[in-house]
Scaffold this motif. Structure first.
Motif, PDB file in Angstrom:
ATOM      1  N   GLY A  58       0.723  -1.168  -0.152  1.00 20.52           N
ATOM      2  CA  GLY A  58      -0.062  -0.059  -0.060  1.00 20.52           C
ATOM      3  C   GLY A  58       0.718   1.142   0.124  1.00 20.52           C
ATOM      4  N   ALA A  59       2.006   1.107   0.494  1.00 23.06           N
ATOM      5  CA  ALA A  59       2.960   2.223   0.630  1.00 23.06           C
ATOM      6  C   ALA A  59       3.375   2.951  -0.783  1.00 23.06           C
ATOM      7  CB  ALA A  59       4.333   2.213   1.139  1.00 23.06           C
ATOM      8  N   ILE A  60       3.200   2.074  -1.751  1.00 23.48           N
ATOM      9  CA  ILE A  60       3.292   2.570  -3.375  1.00 23.48           C
ATOM     10  C   ILE A  60       2.301   3.552  -3.573  1.00 23.48           C
ATOM     11  CG2 ILE A  60       3.680   2.041  -5.704  1.00 23.48           C
ATOM     12  CD1 ILE A  60       4.638  -0.805  -4.760  1.00 23.48           C
ATOM     13  N   GLU A  61       1.081   3.246  -3.338  1.00 21.87           N
ATOM     14  CA  GLU A  61       0.100   4.499  -3.763  1.00 21.87           C
ATOM     15  C   GLU A  61       0.196   5.493  -2.720  1.00 21.87           C
ATOM     16  OE1 GLU A  61      -3.611   2.126  -4.613  1.00 21.87           O
ATOM     17  OE2 GLU A  61      -4.318   4.018  -4.123  1.00 21.87           O
ATOM     18  N   ARG A  62       0.699   5.302  -1.635  1.00 19.56           N
ATOM     19  CA  ARG A  62       0.664   6.214  -0.716  1.00 19.56           C
ATOM     20  C   ARG A  62       1.805   7.501  -1.084  1.00 19.56           C
ATOM     21  NH1 ARG A  62      -1.529   6.229   5.321  1.00 19.56           N
ATOM     22  NH2 ARG A  62      -1.970   4.062   4.976  1.00 19.56           N
ATOM     23  N   ALA A  63       2.713   6.682  -1.347  1.00 20.85           N
ATOM     24  CA  ALA A  63       4.117   7.537  -1.885  1.00 20.85           C
ATOM     25  C   ALA A  63       3.627   8.380  -3.074  1.00 20.85           C
ATOM     26  CB  ALA A  63       5.196   6.659  -2.177  1.00 20.85           C
ATOM     27  N   GLN A  64       2.790   7.940  -4.080  1.00 22.48           N
ATOM     28  CA  GLN A  64       2.631   8.356  -5.342  1.00 22.48           C
ATOM     29  C   GLN A  64       1.815   9.604  -5.112  1.00 22.48           C
ATOM     30  OE1 GLN A  64       1.254   4.848  -7.316  1.00 22.48           O
ATOM     31  NE2 GLN A  64       2.998   4.485  -8.422  1.00 22.48           N
ATOM     32  N   LEU A  81       5.758  10.983  -5.096  1.00 18.61           N
ATOM     33  CA  LEU A  81       7.200  10.381  -4.695  1.00 18.61           C
ATOM     34  C   LEU A  81       6.775   8.999  -5.789  1.00 18.61           C
ATOM     35  CD1 LEU A  81       7.496  10.743  -1.105  1.00 18.61           C
ATOM     36  CD2 LEU A  81       9.117  11.643  -2.809  1.00 18.61           C
ATOM     37  N   GLN A  82       8.021   8.509  -6.408  1.00 17.21           N
ATOM     38  CA  GLN A  82       7.839   7.152  -7.334  1.00 17.21           C
ATOM     39  C   GLN A  82       8.725   6.260  -6.799  1.00 17.21           C
ATOM     40  OE1 GLN A  82       5.428   6.620  -9.636  1.00 17.21           O
ATOM     41  NE2 GLN A  82       6.313   4.357  -9.253  1.00 17.21           N
ATOM     42  N   PRO A  83       8.251   5.065  -6.015  1.00 16.83           N
ATOM     43  CA  PRO A  83       9.098   4.276  -5.252  1.00 16.83           C
ATOM     44  C   PRO A  83       9.825   3.598  -6.068  1.00 16.83           C
ATOM     45  CG  PRO A  83       6.892   4.257  -4.427  1.00 16.83           C
ATOM     46  CD  PRO A  83       6.892   5.200  -5.579  1.00 16.83           C
ATOM     47  N   VAL A  84      10.920   3.147  -5.815  1.00 10.63           N
ATOM     48  CA  VAL A  84      11.808   1.984  -6.544  1.00 10.63           C
ATOM     49  C   VAL A  84      11.448   0.742  -5.799  1.00 10.63           C
ATOM     50  CG1 VAL A  84      14.136   1.172  -6.716  1.00 10.63           C
ATOM     51  CG2 VAL A  84      13.741   3.613  -6.847  1.00 10.63           C
ATOM     52  N   THR A  85      11.071  -0.280  -6.769  1.00 10.88           N
ATOM     53  CA  THR A  85      10.520  -1.450  -6.148  1.00 10.88           C
ATOM     54  C   THR A  85      11.616  -2.486  -6.536  1.00 10.88           C
ATOM     55  OG1 THR A  85       8.412  -0.843  -6.498  1.00 10.88           O
ATOM     56  CG2 THR A  85       8.689  -3.152  -5.967  1.00 10.88           C
ATOM     57  N   LEU A  86      12.154  -3.111  -5.360  1.00  9.98           N
ATOM     58  CA  LEU A  86      13.207  -4.079  -5.411  1.00  9.98           C
ATOM     59  C   LEU A  86      12.500  -5.444  -4.888  1.00  9.98           C
ATOM     60  CD1 LEU A  86      16.639  -2.638  -4.281  1.00  9.98           C
ATOM     61  CD2 LEU A  86      15.896  -2.723  -6.731  1.00  9.98           C
ATOM     62  N   LEU A  87      12.292  -6.427  -5.986  1.00  9.96           N
ATOM     63  CA  LEU A  87      11.849  -7.592  -5.348  1.00  9.96           C
ATOM     64  C   LEU A  87      12.907  -8.678  -5.054  1.00  9.96           C
ATOM     65  CD1 LEU A  87       8.860  -7.870  -7.927  1.00  9.96           C
ATOM     66  CD2 LEU A  87       8.747  -6.994  -5.588  1.00  9.96           C
ATOM     67  N   PRO A  88      12.751  -9.192  -3.853  1.00 16.60           N
ATOM     68  CA  PRO A  88      13.876 -10.125  -3.432  1.00 16.60           C
ATOM     69  C   PRO A  88      14.008 -11.315  -4.441  1.00 16.60           C
ATOM     70  CG  PRO A  88      12.629  -9.329  -1.631  1.00 16.60           C
ATOM     71  CD  PRO A  88      11.974  -8.804  -2.930  1.00 16.60           C
ATOM     72  N   ALA A  89      12.987 -11.699  -4.850  1.00 14.74           N
ATOM     73  CA  ALA A  89      12.906 -12.974  -5.971  1.00 14.74           C
ATOM     74  C   ALA A  89      13.905 -12.586  -7.140  1.00 14.74           C
ATOM     75  CB  ALA A  89      11.619 -13.018  -6.150  1.00 14.74           C
ATOM     76  N   ASP A  90      13.942 -11.334  -7.363  1.00 14.76           N
ATOM     77  CA  ASP A  90      14.920 -11.118  -8.627  1.00 14.76           C
ATOM     78  C   ASP A  90      16.424 -11.043  -8.265  1.00 14.76           C
ATOM     79  OD1 ASP A  90      12.678 -10.712 -10.097  1.00 14.76           O
ATOM     80  OD2 ASP A  90      12.627  -8.516  -9.582  1.00 14.76           O
TER      81      ASP A  90
END
Ligand code: GRF
Length: 204
Positions: free
Chosen positions: A43-49, A53-62
């Motif tokens: 939910g933090a992504i939408e809240r930041a937007q 603010l445009q969050p950088v998303t790093l997915l551990p699986a990558d």
């Protein structure tokens, strides 16, 4: 000049919003230079937007392993020019590189060292506090080292635990104090930083 912070999130981003609001209101001499998120559906992504603010998303699986994930996260913070990282509901254990020692802060919803460490997050903490029969609980902001919930403590705030409390009641009461404790800890941290570059020499 305001202090550039990176805010790392996994959840709803309520602390992120609190920092942004305080900074906008001129109550905190900081600016968010990076939001980093490790969950695509947070939910933090939408809240930041909402705040541009445009969050950088790093997915551990990558990433091959947690070291590689950590390296990428700290690289992103350096690239964004952040000087302090706030783990604001960030649930992943990070490997702290030497140059970030003493510059990463975490908030935890108990009075550490009680009810901290692996497995103690979110409602698990409050359930354990109630089960144990504690009469006080609270929150802790601490520097992050290589162990979960372990580094030197900056700020703690307490709340009473009532016999009739559900874990949700307690979480709400603790969270109200978290919203005060985390900015307070950041202010203390900023005050303790060495004088800015270019400060006048006092000798020589
Ligand atoms: C807080 O309870 C904090 O103590 C914990 O994560 C929760 C905040 O998450 N580390 P968020 O800001 O709602 O994402």
């Amino acid at each position: 000049m305001s202090h550039p912070i990176a805010v790392f999130v996994s959840g709803t981003g309520r602390h992120l919003e609190n920092f942004v609001r305080l900074a906008l209101a001129g109550e905190l001499d900081a600016r968010v230079s990076l939001v980093l998120c490790d969950r695509a559906e947070a939910g933090a992504i939408e809240r930041a937007q909402k705040y541009g603010l445009q969050p950088v998303t790093l997915l551990p699986a990558d990433f091959e392993n947690s070291e590689a994930f950590s390296r990428a996260a700290f690289d992103a913070a350096r690239e964004a020019g952040a000087e302090t990282i706030l783990l604001a509901g960030f649930l992943r254990l990070l490997h702290i590189p030497a140059d970030w020692t003493g510059r990463v802060l975490n908030i935890h919803p108990s009075l550490l060292p009680a009810f901290g460490g692996k497995g103690y997050y979110g409602h698990h903490v409050h359930e354990a506090v109630l089960q144990r029969g504690c009469t006080i609980s609270g929150c802790t902001v601490h520097y992050v080292d290589q162990e979960y919930d372990h580094g030197r403590i900056l700020v703690q705030r307490t709340v009473p635990v009532l016999q009739v409390d559900t874990p949700e009641d307690l979480a709400t009461r603790v969270f109200d104090e978290e919203l005060i404790a985390f900015p307070e800890a950041l202010r203390l941290h900023m005050q303790a930083l060495p004088a800015a570059h270019g400060a006048e020499k006092t000798s020589g």
